[in-house]
Design an enzyme around this catalytic site. Structure first.
Site, PDB file in Angstrom:
ATOM      1  N   ASP A 180      33.181  40.640  34.865  1.00  0.00           N
ATOM      2  CA  ASP A 180      32.553  39.730  33.890  1.00  0.00           C
ATOM      3  C   ASP A 180      31.241  39.173  34.444  1.00  0.00           C
ATOM      4  O   ASP A 180      31.037  39.109  35.666  1.00  0.00           O
ATOM      5  CB  ASP A 180      33.450  38.506  33.622  1.00  0.00           C
ATOM      6  CG  ASP A 180      34.792  38.881  33.067  1.00  0.00           C
ATOM      7  OD1 ASP A 180      34.901  39.940  32.442  1.00  0.00           O
ATOM      8  OD2 ASP A 180      35.725  38.085  33.280  1.00  0.00           O
TER       9      ASP A 180
HETATM   10  N1  URA Z   1      39.657  39.908  35.411  1.00  0.00           N
HETATM   11  C1  URA Z   1      38.835  39.059  34.751  1.00  0.00           C
HETATM   12  O1  URA Z   1      39.300  38.190  34.031  1.00  0.00           O
HETATM   13  N2  URA Z   1      37.512  39.202  34.929  1.00  0.00           N
HETATM   14  C2  URA Z   1      36.956  40.118  35.727  1.00  0.00           C
HETATM   15  O2  URA Z   1      35.734  40.169  35.852  1.00  0.00           O
HETATM   16  C3  URA Z   1      37.812  40.987  36.410  1.00  0.00           C
HETATM   17  C4  URA Z   1      39.167  40.862  36.238  1.00  0.00           C
END
Ligand code: URA
Length: 250
Positions: free
Chosen positions: A111
Site C-alpha cells: 500500500d
Molecule cells: N497488507 C496490507 O494491509 N497492506 C500491505 O501493504 C501489505 C499487506
C-alpha cells in the site's frame, strides 16, 4: 494483459522476435488457439503484452525479455507500487529508474502507506509464482497496532478472520513489544501466505485494532536488508535469486 499500465509489444511481434515464427505465422498460431498468456488461451489478434506476462506457444514458455534483472527495494511510505499513476504520485519505478535501465515490475503490491521489502523484476515466471496464492509464499510484516490485543483476538486472527472477500488462511502472529506513546500500542509480527488487498490492515481493523504502521520485513526466504535505507535499493545477490526460485519450484 499484465495489469501494468505500461503496455509494451504486440503478442505476435514478441513471438516472431523470439524466432519462433514469422509475424504472419504467429498470427496464425494465435487464431488456432496455440498461444496462451498467463495461462489463458488468446485467439484475439493485437493483444499487447509486457515482459512480466507469461507467454506459451504450443505449451512451451517463452521469456519475453533478454536480461533478467532482480531488484530489492526498501519502499518508503508515500510511494505507489505501480509503474505509473494517473494522479502523478511518486511510484516505486521513479525511485529506481535512474540506475536500472531494464524495465522491471513490482512483485505484488505494498500500500501507499506501507514500507519495506519489495522485489522488482522482469522475470515473468518468477513473478507469477511468487504472487499466485497456490504457491503460498510467506510474507512477514512488522505491525504497530492501536491498543493492547487480547488472547481471544489473537486466536481469531491466527485461525482465520472473515473479511468481505472471504476468510483469511491461518496466520502466525507474535507479540513483539508493548508500548505507550501517549496511548497504548502493540507491535506484532505477522506472517501470512496470501495477498488479499490491504489484508493485514483489514484483519486488525476487524478485531478493533487499527494498524498505525506497517512494514514488510520478509518475503519468502528474503529478509529486509536493514542496511538499505528507505527509498534505496540494490540488485539481489545470485544466492538470493536462487533461494527465491527454489521457494517456488524453479
Ligand atoms: N497488507 C496490507 O494491509 N497492506 C500491505 O501493504 C501489505 C499487506
Amino acid at each position: 494483459m499484465s495489469d501494468s499500465k505500461e503496455v509494451l509489444e504486440r503478442l505476435q511481434k514478441v513471438i516472431s522476435r523470439k524466432g519462433i515464427a514469422s509475424r504472419r505465422q504467429a498470427e496464425q498460431l494465435i487464431s488456432q488457439g496455440m498461444v496462451k498468456v498467463n495461462g489463458i488461451t488468446v485467439t484475439e489478434q493485437g493483444i499487447k503484452v509486457t515482459p512480466v506476462d507469461i507467454i506459451e506457444v504450443s505449451g512451451v514458455k517463452i521469456q519475453n525479455s533478454d536480461v533478467l534483472t532482480y531488484v530489492l527495494l526498501n519502499k518508503p511510505k508515500g510511494v505507489i507500487t505501480s509503474a505509473s499513476d494517473p494522479q502523478k504520485r511518486k511510484t516505486v519505478i521513479d525511485l529506481i529508474k535512474d540506475q536500472i535501465d531494464t524495465r522491471v515490475y513490482p512483485v505484488g503490491r505494498l500500500d501507499y502507506d506501507t514500507s519495506g521489502l519489495l522485489i522488482l523484476t522482469n522475470d515473468g515466471e518468477l513473478t507469477y509464482r511468487l504472487t499466485h496464492p497456490s504457491y503460498g509464499v510467506e510474507k512477514t510484516y512488522r505491525v504497530w497496532i492501536d491498543g493492547h490485543i487480547s488472547q481471544e483476538s489473537l486466536d481469531i486472527l491466527r485461525n482465520g478472520v472473515y473479511l468481505e472477500d472471504g476468510i483469511t488462511s491461518p496466520a502466525s502472529i507474535m507479540i513483539d513489544q508493548v508500548g505507550k506513546k501517549g496511548k497504548e500500542l502493540t507491535r506484532v509480527e505477522v506472517t501470512i501466505h496470501e495477498g488479499k488487498n490491504r489484508q493485514v490492515r483489514r484483519m486488525f481493523a476487524k478485531v478493533g485494532h487499527p494498524v498505525l504502521e506497517l512494514q514488510r520485513i520478509a518475503f519468502g526466504p528474503l529478509k529486509l536488508d536493514e542496511k538499505l535505507l528507505p527509498g534505496t535499493y540494490r540488485n539481489l545477490l545470485k544466492s538470493e535469486v536462487i533461494a527465491l526460485k527454489k521457494e517456488v519450484g524453479l
